[in-house]
Design a protein around this motif. Structure first.
Motif, PDB file in Angstrom:
ATOM      1  N   GLY A  32      14.703   8.275  -4.809  1.00 50.27           N
ATOM      2  CA  GLY A  32      15.092   6.878  -4.795  1.00 50.27           C
ATOM      3  C   GLY A  32      14.159   5.962  -5.555  1.00 50.27           C
ATOM      4  N   TYR A  33      14.521   4.694  -5.544  1.00 48.36           N
ATOM      5  CA  TYR A  33      13.796   3.688  -6.333  1.00 48.36           C
ATOM      6  C   TYR A  33      12.340   3.557  -5.886  1.00 48.36           C
ATOM      7  N   HIS A  34      12.086   3.645  -4.593  1.00 49.03           N
ATOM      8  CA  HIS A  34      10.738   3.423  -4.057  1.00 49.03           C
ATOM      9  C   HIS A  34       9.932   4.713  -3.915  1.00 49.03           C
ATOM     10  N   GLY A  35      10.487   5.849  -4.330  1.00 51.28           N
ATOM     11  CA  GLY A  35       9.813   7.125  -4.148  1.00 51.28           C
ATOM     12  C   GLY A  35       8.634   7.327  -5.081  1.00 51.28           C
ATOM     13  N   PRO A  36       7.861   8.383  -4.866  1.00 49.71           N
ATOM     14  CA  PRO A  36       6.646   8.630  -5.649  1.00 49.71           C
ATOM     15  C   PRO A  36       6.883   9.231  -7.029  1.00 49.71           C
ATOM     16  N   SER A  37       8.049   9.786  -7.296  1.00 50.04           N
ATOM     17  CA  SER A  37       8.250  10.533  -8.549  1.00 50.04           C
ATOM     18  C   SER A  37       8.117   9.636  -9.772  1.00 50.04           C
ATOM     19  N   ARG A  38       8.915   8.568  -9.836  1.00 50.15           N
ATOM     20  CA  ARG A  38       8.832   7.690 -11.005  1.00 50.15           C
ATOM     21  C   ARG A  38       7.479   6.989 -11.064  1.00 50.15           C
ATOM     22  N   LYS A  39       6.915   6.649  -9.907  1.00 52.59           N
ATOM     23  CA  LYS A  39       5.625   5.965  -9.878  1.00 52.59           C
ATOM     24  C   LYS A  39       4.495   6.834 -10.412  1.00 52.59           C
ATOM     25  N   ALA A  40       4.688   8.151 -10.400  1.00 52.96           N
ATOM     26  CA  ALA A  40       3.649   9.057 -10.899  1.00 52.96           C
ATOM     27  C   ALA A  40       3.609   9.114 -12.420  1.00 52.96           C
ATOM     28  N   VAL A  41       4.633   8.572 -13.075  1.00 57.07           N
ATOM     29  CA  VAL A  41       4.708   8.607 -14.536  1.00 57.07           C
ATOM     30  C   VAL A  41       3.814   7.515 -15.123  1.00 57.07           C
ATOM     31  N   PRO A  42       2.986   7.800 -16.107  1.00 58.28           N
ATOM     32  CA  PRO A  42       2.164   6.763 -16.739  1.00 58.28           C
ATOM     33  C   PRO A  42       3.026   5.632 -17.292  1.00 58.28           C
TER      34      PRO A  42
END
Length: 390
Positions: free
Chosen positions: A160-170
């Motif tokens: 989802g939008y708030h998950g860690p996956s996308r946030k881990a991308v530089p």
């Protein structure tokens, strides 16, 4: 621990991907920060495209959907006090949509994963993907204060939008596109008979309204509202009165009302992240894109992402080819942007904006009038609504 595919997120996209991997003999572990009961409490959309129905059938989890779901061959558009039917079946050569709640889809997939004996880890704290830009990615998480590690070949972010996956991308590796709409949807669920056997999308000077359902005895209704509104300011009586005002008289007269058991306000926005692949990390569903619910595309887009990433994983493991994995982001985004366009168009056409004014209202009505009286325009709407091919 070691697995071939680590899936972050136990919503319908993560569960569907896990099921398809199991069928292909590919091992997976699913992690989620909450438990299964919490996931099943989420109230989400319920219109499934033909492609989504096909994917659920391929996964072997469509039996209850076929038994309890409601196939719809059309829907109504209302404006200027008039009601017009869009005949999906005749406009698309026999295609339909299925009304079956996302909660029910998730339930079916959870039950199947339990039958498969596949590993799911719930209440996993601080889930983090690592080293996905190399050859040996891994995921860490904590349970009961103890940190654990899962080594894997690929990480799939279905979180989802708030998950860690996308946030881990530089930040310099990803580009974000966003449009925030200046209103929300106030939605209720009530155990009352639906006002119509098919959905009704209403354009009205007071704002948009949608009459939907989850079953023959459970209705889902929405009205456009201000982002400043509070749920507690909307009594059931106020909601029903407002809904009636936005519907043609014949529809309003047939509305069955009753106490709501769920009421919420959802803001509307469009969001897309590009690309959707970063080395051995792949983003799926809301982790990569969000659309306003007007076009009923959210869950359906996530399922098409699953289709594309599953093709890549299947080719990687069974055919030793990287072609489909390499093409994942390009293929998925091509379909995503078409759905974003459709959802934006539907939202723009059906809602009142602060600057709409009398002129804008007439333009909306003229577009709607053209839409329902032009075979070509109606066919374009129907083609997008039942789902573009993938």
């Amino acid at each position: 621990m070691r697995t071939q595919v680590a899936i972050i997120g136990s919503g319908p996209s993560g569960l569907l991907l896990g099921r398809l991997l199991t069928q292909a003999g590919i091992d997976s572990i699913i992690l989620d920060r909450v438990d299964a009961a919490y996931i099943l409490e989420r109230v989400r959309a319920g219109v499934l495209e033909e492609g989504t129905v096909r994917m659920l059938e391929e996964a072997g989890v469509a039996e209850r959907m076929r038994r309890e779901g409601l196939p719809h061959s059309g829907f109504d558009l209302t404006f200027d006090g008039r009601r017009h039917r869009i005949d999906l079946e005749s406009l698309t050569g026999g295609k339909k949509v299925m009304v079956y709640g996302q909660t029910e889809v998730t339930h079916d997939l959870l039950d199947q994963r339990a039958r498969d004996g596949a590993t799911s880890i719930y209440n996993a704290e601080d889930v983090q993907p690592h080293d996905f830009d190399g050859e040996k990615p891994y995921v860490t998480y904590r349970t009961d204060g103890v940190t654990h590690r899962i080594d894997c070949d690929f990480i799939i972010g279905c979180d989802g939008y708030h998950g860690p996956s996308r946030k881990a991308v530089p930040e310099n590796a990803i580009k974000l596109f966003e449009k925030v709409y200046p209103f929300g949807w106030l939605g209720i669920l009530a155990d009352v008979k639906p006002v119509s056997h098919e959905l009704i999308y209403a354009n009205h000077p007071r704002g948009f309204a949608l009459c939907s359902m989850r079953s023959l005895t459970r209705s889902r209704y929405y009205v456009q509202c201000s982002l400043d509104d509070k749920v507690e300011d909307w009594s059931d009586e106020r909601f029903w009165d407002e809904l009636r005002r936005r519907l043609p008289q014949e529809v309003a007269d047939g509305l069955t009302t009753g106490p709501s058991f769920e009421k919420s306000i959802a803001p509307l926005r469009s969001f897309v992240a590009e690309p959707m692949r970063f080395g051995r990390l792949f983003l799926v569903g809301d982790a990569a894109h969000i659309v306003p619910p007007t076009g009923a595309k959210g869950l359906n887009l996530a399922v098409s992402d699953v289709h594309y990433v599953m093709e890549g994983l299947r080719e990687h493991y069974l055919e030793k080819s990287e072609a489909a994995l390499d093409a994942y982001s390009t293929r998925a985004l091509a379909r995503v942007w078409k759905a974003v366009r459709f959802s934006w168009w539907m939202t723009t056409m059906m809602h009142r904006f602060d600057d709409t004014g009398p002129f804008g209202q007439r333009i909306q009505e003229a577009e709607l009038d053209y839409l329902v009286h032009s075979q070509a325009a109606s066919a374009s709407l129907a083609e997008n609504y039942v789902g573009l091919p993938y």
